[in-house]
Design a protein around this motif. Structure first.
Motif, mmCIF file in Angstrom:
data_model
loop_
_atom_site.group_PDB
_atom_site.id
_atom_site.type_symbol
_atom_site.label_atom_id
_atom_site.label_comp_id
_atom_site.label_asym_id
_atom_site.label_seq_id
_atom_site.Cartn_x
_atom_site.Cartn_y
_atom_site.Cartn_z
ATOM 1 N N UNK A 198 19.233 -44.292 47.268
ATOM 2 C CA UNK A 198 20.357 -43.369 47.450
ATOM 3 C C UNK A 198 21.659 -44.134 47.669
ATOM 4 N N UNK A 199 21.604 -45.178 48.483
ATOM 5 C CA UNK A 199 22.806 -45.971 48.752
ATOM 6 C C UNK A 199 23.299 -46.655 47.479
ATOM 7 N N UNK A 200 22.382 -47.125 46.651
ATOM 8 C CA UNK A 200 22.764 -47.774 45.389
ATOM 9 C C UNK A 200 23.453 -46.787 44.465
ATOM 10 N N UNK A 201 22.873 -45.594 44.330
ATOM 11 C CA UNK A 201 23.473 -44.571 43.468
ATOM 12 C C UNK A 201 24.841 -44.135 44.002
ATOM 13 N N UNK A 202 24.929 -44.005 45.316
ATOM 14 C CA UNK A 202 26.198 -43.573 45.913
ATOM 15 C C UNK A 202 27.277 -44.639 45.715
ATOM 16 N N UNK A 203 26.909 -45.910 45.853
ATOM 17 C CA UNK A 203 27.872 -46.988 45.610
ATOM 18 C C UNK A 203 28.382 -46.935 44.173
ATOM 19 N N UNK A 204 27.492 -46.636 43.244
ATOM 20 C CA UNK A 204 27.893 -46.539 41.833
ATOM 21 C C UNK A 204 28.877 -45.390 41.642
ATOM 22 N N UNK A 205 28.614 -44.252 42.276
ATOM 23 C CA UNK A 205 29.529 -43.113 42.181
ATOM 24 C C UNK A 205 30.900 -43.465 42.773
ATOM 25 N N UNK A 206 30.902 -44.186 43.871
ATOM 26 C CA UNK A 206 32.171 -44.590 44.490
ATOM 27 C C UNK A 206 32.951 -45.519 43.566
ATOM 28 N N UNK A 207 32.247 -46.422 42.889
ATOM 29 C CA UNK A 207 32.922 -47.319 41.940
ATOM 30 C C UNK A 207 33.524 -46.525 40.779
ATOM 31 N N UNK A 208 32.777 -45.538 40.275
ATOM 32 C CA UNK A 208 33.287 -44.717 39.181
ATOM 33 C C UNK A 208 34.558 -43.976 39.600
ATOM 34 N N UNK A 209 34.553 -43.422 40.807
ATOM 35 C CA UNK A 209 35.718 -42.682 41.275
ATOM 36 C C UNK A 209 36.912 -43.607 41.470
ATOM 37 N N UNK A 210 36.692 -44.761 42.041
ATOM 38 C CA UNK A 210 37.786 -45.716 42.235
ATOM 39 C C UNK A 210 38.401 -46.133 40.908
ATOM 40 N N UNK A 211 37.560 -46.358 39.903
ATOM 41 C CA UNK A 211 38.059 -46.727 38.578
ATOM 42 C C UNK A 211 38.903 -45.596 37.977
ATOM 43 N N UNK A 212 38.423 -44.351 38.143
ATOM 44 C CA UNK A 212 39.145 -43.213 37.571
ATOM 45 C C UNK A 212 40.504 -43.008 38.240
ATOM 46 N N UNK A 213 40.607 -43.349 39.523
ATOM 47 C CA UNK A 213 41.844 -43.105 40.265
ATOM 48 C C UNK A 213 42.829 -44.270 40.216
ATOM 49 N N UNK A 214 42.378 -45.417 39.752
ATOM 50 C CA UNK A 214 43.235 -46.602 39.798
ATOM 51 C C UNK A 214 44.582 -46.392 39.106
ATOM 52 N N UNK A 227 39.347 -40.997 49.215
ATOM 53 C CA UNK A 227 38.283 -40.779 48.241
ATOM 54 C C UNK A 227 37.015 -40.341 48.963
ATOM 55 N N UNK A 228 36.384 -39.306 48.446
ATOM 56 C CA UNK A 228 35.205 -38.747 49.100
ATOM 57 C C UNK A 228 34.134 -38.474 48.054
ATOM 58 N N UNK A 229 33.002 -39.153 48.175
ATOM 59 C CA UNK A 229 31.869 -38.969 47.264
ATOM 60 C C UNK A 229 30.788 -38.228 48.027
ATOM 61 N N UNK A 230 30.453 -37.011 47.572
ATOM 62 C CA UNK A 230 29.566 -36.140 48.336
ATOM 63 C C UNK A 230 28.366 -35.716 47.511
ATOM 64 N N UNK A 231 27.194 -35.756 48.134
ATOM 65 C CA UNK A 231 25.962 -35.323 47.486
ATOM 66 C C UNK A 231 25.787 -33.823 47.740
ATOM 67 N N UNK A 232 26.670 -33.039 47.098
ATOM 68 C CA UNK A 232 26.659 -31.589 47.234
ATOM 69 C C UNK A 232 27.000 -30.973 45.884
ATOM 70 N N UNK A 233 26.647 -29.714 45.664
ATOM 71 C CA UNK A 233 27.152 -29.017 44.474
ATOM 72 C C UNK A 233 28.673 -28.951 44.540
ATOM 73 N N UNK A 234 29.370 -29.069 43.404
ATOM 74 C CA UNK A 234 30.842 -29.116 43.422
ATOM 75 C C UNK A 234 31.490 -27.938 44.150
#
Length: 276
Positions: A198-214, A227-234
């Motif tokens: 779970x931590x690995x997948x969440x880190x990947x999501x955080x990297x994707x978001x950071x790249x999109x916002x750069x 930046x907030x990465x949440x394991x919830x329905x949108x």
């Protein structure tokens, strides 16, 4: 083409709450406001004229807004026809369109009115839908954030641009919420997901978001971004964020119909639906 903000009104108190939100936004953006009322073409029974005639609805709202905001540049527009096509046509080139989540319809249990729902999918530009429960609150920006739903894999340029600009104008923090889900195989597995995976997948999501916002951070260096990465329905993640936000922004193409509808039904603050 003149830059204007348009607010659609009817005889309900809910639409006047939305009109006041629009007036505050017009003042902040330095734009004129057009208060538009669309009356049905058929003759109304005398009882339907209460509390004032259809052709004076917009004038009454303008008088209220002028008394409350003396420096506001505002004009009433009265139209005849079906609300959705008339509002869609008059707002085709507007900077922003503002409506109440629902108007004077008799279905009290419905959170989202038919006009608001239709324009949320058809409006040419950004549409802000304002809950009637905001009466008496100092909005927009009644708290410390604008929130935007950001899909890191398919970011909405329109929504992110609108959200960053709104945060800059209101001088508040921008809260970017990226909702994610477990991989299909892991979600369907009877075996609990390990904390490591779970931590690995969440880190990947955080990297994707950071790249999109750069690129947006570079364009708006003065905006404080959380930046907030949440394991919830949108819809659930954004509805929760709406409880502490002055405005929630979603992109039309990144928010499927069911997600947008669920959010609008539970939103506790104005929601901007922005086409991409």
């Amino acid at each position: 083409m003149e830059r204007v903000i348009i607010t659609g009104v009817d005889r309900s108190a809910r639409s006047r709450v939305a009109a006041d939100w629009a007036a505050r936004e017009a003042l902040r953006r330095g734009l004129p406001l057009r208060v538009v009322h669309v009356a049905p073409p058929e003759n109304l029974d005398p009882v339907e004229h209460w509390p004032y005639r259809p052709d004076t609805v917009a004038d009454h709202v303008v008088a209220e807004l002028t008394a409350r905001h003396p420096s506001l540049t505002v004009r009433a527009v009265s139209l005849t026809g079906a609300p959705v096509p008339e509002l869609r046509a008059v707002s085709a080139h507007a900077e922003l369109v503002v409506l109440g989540l629902r108007g004077e319809g008799r279905h009290a249990g419905i959170a989202l009115g038919s006009t608001a729902a239709a324009l949320a999918t058809e409006c040419a530009g950004p549409l802000v839908l304002v809950p009637g429960t905001l009466a008496g609150r100092d909005v927009p920006g009644h708290t410390d954030a604008v929130t935007v739903g950001g899909d890191a894999r398919d970011p909405s340029v329109g929504a992110l641009g609108f959200a960053f600009e709104s945060a800059r104008l209101h001088r508040v923090r921008l809260h970017v919420v990226h909702a994610w889900a477990l991989p299909v195989g892991a979600a369907a597995s009877p075996v609990p997901v390990s904390e490591t995976d779970r931590a690995t997948w969440e880190d990947h999501e955080e990297d994707l978001l950071s790249d999109a916002l750069r690129p947006w951070r570079r364009k708006y260096p003065e905006v404080d971004v959380q930046e907030d990465v949440l394991l919830f329905p949108p819809a659930e993640a954004l509805a929760h964020a709406s409880e502490t936000s002055g405005l929630v922004v979603i992109g039309r193409h990144t928010a499927p119909g069911s997600t947008a509808l669920a959010l609008l039904e539970h939103a506790r603050c104005p929601v901007a639906v922005v086409p991409s």
